[in-house]
Design a protein around this motif. Structure first.
Motif, PDB file in Angstrom:
ATOM      1  N   ASN A  97      -2.132  10.881  -6.405  1.00 35.39           N
ATOM      2  CA  ASN A  97      -3.188  11.853  -6.104  1.00 35.39           C
ATOM      3  C   ASN A  97      -3.379  12.037  -4.604  1.00 35.39           C
ATOM      4  OD1 ASN A  97      -3.778  12.404  -8.803  1.00 35.39           O
ATOM      5  ND2 ASN A  97      -5.124  10.633  -8.932  1.00 35.39           N
ATOM      6  N   LYS A  98      -2.908  11.098  -3.801  1.00 30.44           N
ATOM      7  CA  LYS A  98      -2.983  11.202  -2.344  1.00 30.44           C
ATOM      8  C   LYS A  98      -1.694  11.734  -1.741  1.00 30.44           C
ATOM      9  CE  LYS A  98      -6.393   7.557  -2.019  1.00 30.44           C
ATOM     10  NZ  LYS A  98      -6.703   6.215  -1.552  1.00 30.44           N
ATOM     11  N   PHE A  99      -0.767  12.149  -2.584  1.00 27.71           N
ATOM     12  CA  PHE A  99       0.508  12.734  -2.175  1.00 27.71           C
ATOM     13  C   PHE A  99       0.245  14.163  -1.698  1.00 27.71           C
ATOM     14  CE2 PHE A  99       4.664  14.702  -3.603  1.00 27.71           C
ATOM     15  CZ  PHE A  99       5.456  14.068  -2.663  1.00 27.71           C
ATOM     16  N   LYS A 100       0.315  14.379  -0.386  1.00 34.84           N
ATOM     17  CA  LYS A 100      -0.066  15.648   0.237  1.00 34.84           C
ATOM     18  C   LYS A 100       1.161  16.403   0.737  1.00 34.84           C
ATOM     19  CE  LYS A 100      -4.412  14.639  -0.188  1.00 34.84           C
ATOM     20  NZ  LYS A 100      -5.041  15.050  -1.382  1.00 34.84           N
TER      21      LYS A 100
ATOM     22  N   PRO B 105       1.954   7.376   0.011  1.00 37.99           N
ATOM     23  CA  PRO B 105       0.820   6.596  -0.491  1.00 37.99           C
ATOM     24  C   PRO B 105       1.094   6.142  -1.925  1.00 37.99           C
ATOM     25  CG  PRO B 105       0.275   8.925  -0.434  1.00 37.99           C
ATOM     26  CD  PRO B 105       1.618   8.778   0.211  1.00 37.99           C
TER      27      PRO B 105
ATOM     28  N   ASP C  36       0.809  -1.225   0.000  1.00 34.01           N
ATOM     29  CA  ASP C  36       0.000   0.000   0.000  1.00 34.01           C
ATOM     30  C   ASP C  36       0.839   1.271   0.000  1.00 34.01           C
ATOM     31  OD1 ASP C  36      -2.312  -1.529   0.071  1.00 34.01           O
ATOM     32  OD2 ASP C  36      -2.299  -1.616   2.263  1.00 34.01           O
TER      33      ASP C  36
ATOM     34  N   HIS D 127       3.637  14.767   3.165  1.00 31.75           N
ATOM     35  CA  HIS D 127       4.625  13.889   2.545  1.00 31.75           C
ATOM     36  C   HIS D 127       5.745  14.711   1.918  1.00 31.75           C
ATOM     37  CE1 HIS D 127       0.719  11.620   2.270  1.00 31.75           C
ATOM     38  NE2 HIS D 127       1.449  10.825   3.022  1.00 31.75           N
TER      39      HIS D 127
ATOM     40  N   ASP E  78      -0.857   5.900  -4.445  1.00 36.44           N
ATOM     41  CA  ASP E  78      -1.549   6.762  -5.405  1.00 36.44           C
ATOM     42  C   ASP E  78      -0.986   8.182  -5.314  1.00 36.44           C
ATOM     43  OD1 ASP E  78      -3.282   8.104  -7.073  1.00 36.44           O
ATOM     44  OD2 ASP E  78      -5.077   7.677  -5.887  1.00 36.44           O
TER      45      ASP E  78
END
Length: 146
Positions: free
Chosen positions: A90-93, A86, A70, A96, A88
């Motif tokens: 798109n979930k890289f915030k 993450p 994951d 991170h 994905d």
């Protein structure tokens, strides 16, 4: 508490992120979008996918771990540091991004990106270096969109 105290109409309030909203508090009519991006400083390249990030990290001595399906994980052999991302993108915030910046001093920066309608028409994006609680740092870079 950090931020800027704003006095308006007899009321004082704390604005914790002064770059996020105008000092007059008016957001109506604003046609600009804002988000954070991770920038590789030596090449001044905005990281837009994990492949680009992985190549930069590998060149800095990071090794990829494949233990958790994951997560994307990187470890630097000479340290106890572990970067967990993450799977994905798109979930890289921003959390991170800042983790990468802290573990790779002077190699990456998190910057605020502002895109307004005129810049979209001209295919130009203005990137402004993000500020941190330890001090304000202002730097502008213009990058052409592909």
């Amino acid at each position: 508490m950090s931020g800027v105290w704003v006095f308006k109409n007899g009321v004082v309030r704390l604005v914790e992120n002064p770059g996020a909203e105008p000092l007059d508090g008016n957001r109506q009519g604003s046609s600009s979008a804002r988000r954070k991006v991770l920038v590789h400083v030596p090449s001044n390249e905005v990281i837009t996918c994990y492949e680009d990030l992985e190549s930069k990290l590998l060149s800095l001595g990071w090794e990829r771990y494949y233990d958790d399906p994951d997560l994307l994980q990187f470890h630097k052999r000479s340290t106890v540091h572990l970067i967990s991302l993450p799977r994905d993108f798109n979930k890289f915030k921003s959390i991170h991004m800042y983790d990468i910046v802290v573990k790779n001093r002077n190699m990456f920066e998190v910057r605020d990106i502002y895109i307004d309608d005129e810049e979209k028409r001209n295919n130009k994006i203005t990137i402004v270096t993000s500020y941190c609680k330890c001090g304000l740092r202002l730097k502008e870079v213009n990058v052409l969109k592909n």
